[in-house]
Design a protein around this motif. Sequence first.
Motif, PDB file in Angstrom:
ATOM      1  N   ALA A   5     -89.075 -29.218 -56.818  1.00 27.87           N
ATOM      2  CA  ALA A   5     -87.689 -29.167 -56.374  1.00 27.87           C
ATOM      3  C   ALA A   5     -87.637 -29.550 -54.901  1.00 27.87           C
ATOM      4  CB  ALA A   5     -87.122 -27.768 -56.573  1.00 27.87           C
ATOM      5  N   ALA A   6     -86.530 -30.143 -54.485  1.00 29.73           N
ATOM      6  CA  ALA A   6     -86.337 -30.533 -53.092  1.00 29.73           C
ATOM      7  C   ALA A   6     -85.028 -29.929 -52.590  1.00 29.73           C
ATOM      8  CB  ALA A   6     -86.299 -32.048 -52.968  1.00 29.73           C
ATOM      9  N   PHE A   7     -85.030 -29.523 -51.340  1.00 32.48           N
ATOM     10  CA  PHE A   7     -83.868 -28.893 -50.727  1.00 32.48           C
ATOM     11  C   PHE A   7     -83.661 -29.462 -49.334  1.00 32.48           C
ATOM     12  CE2 PHE A   7     -85.907 -25.960 -53.576  1.00 32.48           C
ATOM     13  CZ  PHE A   7     -84.873 -25.400 -54.303  1.00 32.48           C
ATOM     14  N   SER A   8     -82.423 -29.693 -48.972  1.00 31.41           N
ATOM     15  CA  SER A   8     -82.065 -30.013 -47.595  1.00 31.41           C
ATOM     16  C   SER A   8     -81.298 -28.815 -47.072  1.00 31.41           C
ATOM     17  CB  SER A   8     -81.206 -31.272 -47.530  1.00 31.41           C
ATOM     18  OG  SER A   8     -80.820 -31.537 -46.204  1.00 31.41           O
ATOM     19  N   CYS A   9     -81.735 -28.277 -45.934  1.00 33.50           N
ATOM     20  CA  CYS A   9     -81.169 -27.032 -45.425  1.00 33.50           C
ATOM     21  C   CYS A   9     -80.875 -27.143 -43.933  1.00 33.50           C
ATOM     22  CB  CYS A   9     -82.160 -25.887 -45.630  1.00 33.50           C
ATOM     23  SG  CYS A   9     -82.675 -25.644 -47.328  1.00 33.50           S
ATOM     24  N   SER A  10     -80.080 -26.190 -43.452  1.00 34.80           N
ATOM     25  CA  SER A  10     -79.838 -26.080 -42.014  1.00 34.80           C
ATOM     26  C   SER A  10     -80.099 -24.644 -41.593  1.00 34.80           C
ATOM     27  CB  SER A  10     -78.424 -26.503 -41.658  1.00 34.80           C
ATOM     28  OG  SER A  10     -77.487 -25.641 -42.254  1.00 34.80           O
ATOM     29  N   ALA A  11     -80.589 -24.498 -40.343  1.00 35.32           N
ATOM     30  CA  ALA A  11     -80.895 -23.177 -39.798  1.00 35.32           C
ATOM     31  C   ALA A  11     -81.094 -23.289 -38.294  1.00 35.32           C
ATOM     32  CB  ALA A  11     -82.147 -22.606 -40.444  1.00 35.32           C
ATOM     33  N   GLN A  12     -81.153 -22.148 -37.642  1.00 30.75           N
ATOM     34  CA  GLN A  12     -81.483 -22.082 -36.225  1.00 30.75           C
ATOM     35  C   GLN A  12     -83.005 -22.002 -36.104  1.00 30.75           C
ATOM     36  OE1 GLN A  12     -79.297 -21.977 -33.447  1.00 30.75           O
ATOM     37  NE2 GLN A  12     -77.815 -22.628 -34.978  1.00 30.75           N
ATOM     38  N   ILE A  13     -83.603 -22.988 -35.422  1.00 27.74           N
ATOM     39  CA  ILE A  13     -85.039 -22.989 -35.164  1.00 27.74           C
ATOM     40  C   ILE A  13     -85.220 -23.220 -33.673  1.00 27.74           C
ATOM     41  CG2 ILE A  13     -87.267 -24.051 -35.678  1.00 27.74           C
ATOM     42  CD1 ILE A  13     -86.131 -24.959 -38.356  1.00 27.74           C
ATOM     43  N   TYR A  14     -85.964 -22.342 -33.042  1.00 29.36           N
ATOM     44  CA  TYR A  14     -86.174 -22.403 -31.590  1.00 29.36           C
ATOM     45  C   TYR A  14     -84.843 -22.406 -30.833  1.00 29.36           C
ATOM     46  CZ  TYR A  14     -90.911 -23.577 -32.972  1.00 29.36           C
ATOM     47  OH  TYR A  14     -92.159 -23.571 -33.538  1.00 29.36           O
ATOM     48  N   GLY A  15     -83.860 -21.672 -31.352  1.00 37.35           N
ATOM     49  CA  GLY A  15     -82.602 -21.497 -30.651  1.00 37.35           C
ATOM     50  C   GLY A  15     -81.573 -22.595 -30.807  1.00 37.35           C
ATOM     51  N   SER A  16     -81.849 -23.598 -31.635  1.00 35.87           N
ATOM     52  CA  SER A  16     -80.841 -24.643 -31.849  1.00 35.87           C
ATOM     53  C   SER A  16     -80.768 -25.002 -33.330  1.00 35.87           C
ATOM     54  CB  SER A  16     -81.147 -25.878 -31.005  1.00 35.87           C
ATOM     55  OG  SER A  16     -82.385 -26.431 -31.364  1.00 35.87           O
ATOM     56  N   GLY A  17     -79.615 -25.535 -33.733  1.00 35.43           N
ATOM     57  CA  GLY A  17     -79.394 -25.889 -35.126  1.00 35.43           C
ATOM     58  C   GLY A  17     -80.225 -27.085 -35.549  1.00 35.43           C
ATOM     59  N   LYS A  18     -80.919 -26.957 -36.659  1.00 37.01           N
ATOM     60  CA  LYS A  18     -81.773 -28.026 -37.177  1.00 37.01           C
ATOM     61  C   LYS A  18     -81.455 -28.259 -38.655  1.00 37.01           C
ATOM     62  CE  LYS A  18     -84.423 -27.918 -33.478  1.00 37.01           C
ATOM     63  NZ  LYS A  18     -83.870 -28.526 -32.322  1.00 37.01           N
ATOM     64  N   THR A  19     -81.680 -29.496 -39.084  1.00 42.92           N
ATOM     65  CA  THR A  19     -81.622 -29.857 -40.498  1.00 42.92           C
ATOM     66  C   THR A  19     -83.036 -30.224 -40.926  1.00 42.92           C
ATOM     67  OG1 THR A  19     -79.380 -30.709 -40.234  1.00 42.92           O
ATOM     68  CG2 THR A  19     -80.582 -31.422 -42.179  1.00 42.92           C
ATOM     69  N   PHE A  20     -83.447 -29.758 -42.093  1.00 42.69           N
ATOM     70  CA  PHE A  20     -84.818 -29.988 -42.541  1.00 42.69           C
ATOM     71  C   PHE A  20     -84.876 -30.028 -44.061  1.00 42.69           C
ATOM     72  CE2 PHE A  20     -83.930 -25.584 -41.664  1.00 42.69           C
ATOM     73  CZ  PHE A  20     -84.300 -24.942 -42.833  1.00 42.69           C
ATOM     74  N   ARG A  21     -86.010 -30.487 -44.575  1.00 38.57           N
ATOM     75  CA  ARG A  21     -86.250 -30.545 -46.014  1.00 38.57           C
ATOM     76  C   ARG A  21     -87.356 -29.564 -46.390  1.00 38.57           C
ATOM     77  NH1 ARG A  21     -86.297 -35.689 -44.494  1.00 38.57           N
ATOM     78  NH2 ARG A  21     -88.525 -35.883 -44.880  1.00 38.57           N
ATOM     79  N   LEU A  22     -87.166 -28.937 -47.523  1.00 44.36           N
ATOM     80  CA  LEU A  22     -88.187 -28.071 -48.107  1.00 44.36           C
ATOM     81  C   LEU A  22     -88.504 -28.594 -49.498  1.00 44.36           C
ATOM     82  CD1 LEU A  22     -86.579 -24.663 -47.140  1.00 44.36           C
ATOM     83  CD2 LEU A  22     -88.746 -25.532 -46.261  1.00 44.36           C
ATOM     84  N   HIS A  74     -97.006 -23.978 -57.252  1.00 46.11           N
ATOM     85  CA  HIS A  74     -96.185 -22.870 -56.748  1.00 46.11           C
ATOM     86  C   HIS A  74     -96.268 -22.786 -55.224  1.00 46.11           C
ATOM     87  CE1 HIS A  74     -95.681 -21.651 -60.876  1.00 46.11           C
ATOM     88  NE2 HIS A  74     -96.988 -21.681 -61.013  1.00 46.11           N
ATOM     89  N   GLU A  75     -96.205 -23.942 -54.581  1.00 47.34           N
ATOM     90  CA  GLU A  75     -96.348 -24.022 -53.132  1.00 47.34           C
ATOM     91  C   GLU A  75     -95.083 -24.592 -52.498  1.00 47.34           C
ATOM     92  OE1 GLU A  75     -99.781 -25.667 -50.271  1.00 47.34           O
ATOM     93  OE2 GLU A  75     -98.866 -27.196 -51.539  1.00 47.34           O
ATOM     94  N   TRP A  76     -94.668 -23.982 -51.393  1.00 52.86           N
ATOM     95  CA  TRP A  76     -93.532 -24.462 -50.606  1.00 52.86           C
ATOM     96  C   TRP A  76     -94.057 -25.217 -49.400  1.00 52.86           C
ATOM     97  CZ3 TRP A  76     -88.339 -24.085 -51.513  1.00 52.86           C
ATOM     98  CH2 TRP A  76     -87.930 -23.217 -52.533  1.00 52.86           C
ATOM     99  N   ARG A  77     -93.369 -26.326 -49.022  1.00 49.80           N
ATOM    100  CA  ARG A  77     -93.747 -27.098 -47.841  1.00 49.80           C
ATOM    101  C   ARG A  77     -92.498 -27.514 -47.081  1.00 49.80           C
ATOM    102  NH1 ARG A  77     -99.061 -27.967 -47.971  1.00 49.80           N
ATOM    103  NH2 ARG A  77     -99.098 -29.537 -46.353  1.00 49.80           N
ATOM    104  N   LEU A  78     -92.606 -27.457 -45.771  1.00 44.19           N
ATOM    105  CA  LEU A  78     -91.592 -27.986 -44.868  1.00 44.19           C
ATOM    106  C   LEU A  78     -91.942 -29.451 -44.661  1.00 44.19           C
ATOM    107  CD1 LEU A  78     -89.216 -27.506 -42.861  1.00 44.19           C
ATOM    108  CD2 LEU A  78     -90.953 -26.904 -41.168  1.00 44.19           C
ATOM    109  N   SER A  79     -91.083 -30.355 -45.166  1.00 42.43           N
ATOM    110  CA  SER A  79     -91.477 -31.763 -45.194  1.00 42.43           C
ATOM    111  C   SER A  79     -90.695 -32.638 -44.221  1.00 42.43           C
ATOM    112  CB  SER A  79     -91.345 -32.335 -46.606  1.00 42.43           C
ATOM    113  OG  SER A  79     -89.995 -32.324 -47.017  1.00 42.43           O
ATOM    114  N   GLY A  80     -89.732 -32.107 -43.562  1.00 44.61           N
ATOM    115  CA  GLY A  80     -88.992 -32.927 -42.613  1.00 44.61           C
ATOM    116  C   GLY A  80     -88.161 -32.051 -41.707  1.00 44.61           C
ATOM    117  N   LEU A  81     -88.019 -32.475 -40.478  1.00 40.87           N
ATOM    118  CA  LEU A  81     -87.228 -31.727 -39.521  1.00 40.87           C
ATOM    119  C   LEU A  81     -86.550 -32.718 -38.602  1.00 40.87           C
ATOM    120  CD1 LEU A  81     -86.553 -28.867 -38.415  1.00 40.87           C
ATOM    121  CD2 LEU A  81     -88.474 -29.167 -36.867  1.00 40.87           C
TER     122      LEU A  81
END
Length: 90
Positions: A57-74, A81-88
Amino acid sequence: MESILCVDIPVQMISCTDTDGKITPMRFRFRDKNGEIVTVTIDKVLWDDQDRNRIGAAFSCSAQIYGSGKTFRLRYSYFSHEWRLSGLKF
C-alpha cells in the motif's frame, strides 16, 4: 538547509486497520542520520492506494516534522509487513 533524512528508510508505525482491511497510518518514528529518534504524528492522509492485488500500500501524508509542515510518502509491504518512509518534500 541540508536534509537530515534518508531517501528510503524503515519506520516504526502505529496504524489502524478497520474490519474491511483498510489501513490508516497514524503515527511513526524513525532514526535520522544523526542518530536521533524522530516521532511524527500524521495530520492528514492526502491519498492512498491500497489495491490488494499489488505487493503493498502507498500513502501520501502531511505532518509537522522538525517544526514545519511536510508532505511525504509512506509504503507498506503486505509480504514483509514493513513500513518505509519513501519520500519527503521540503
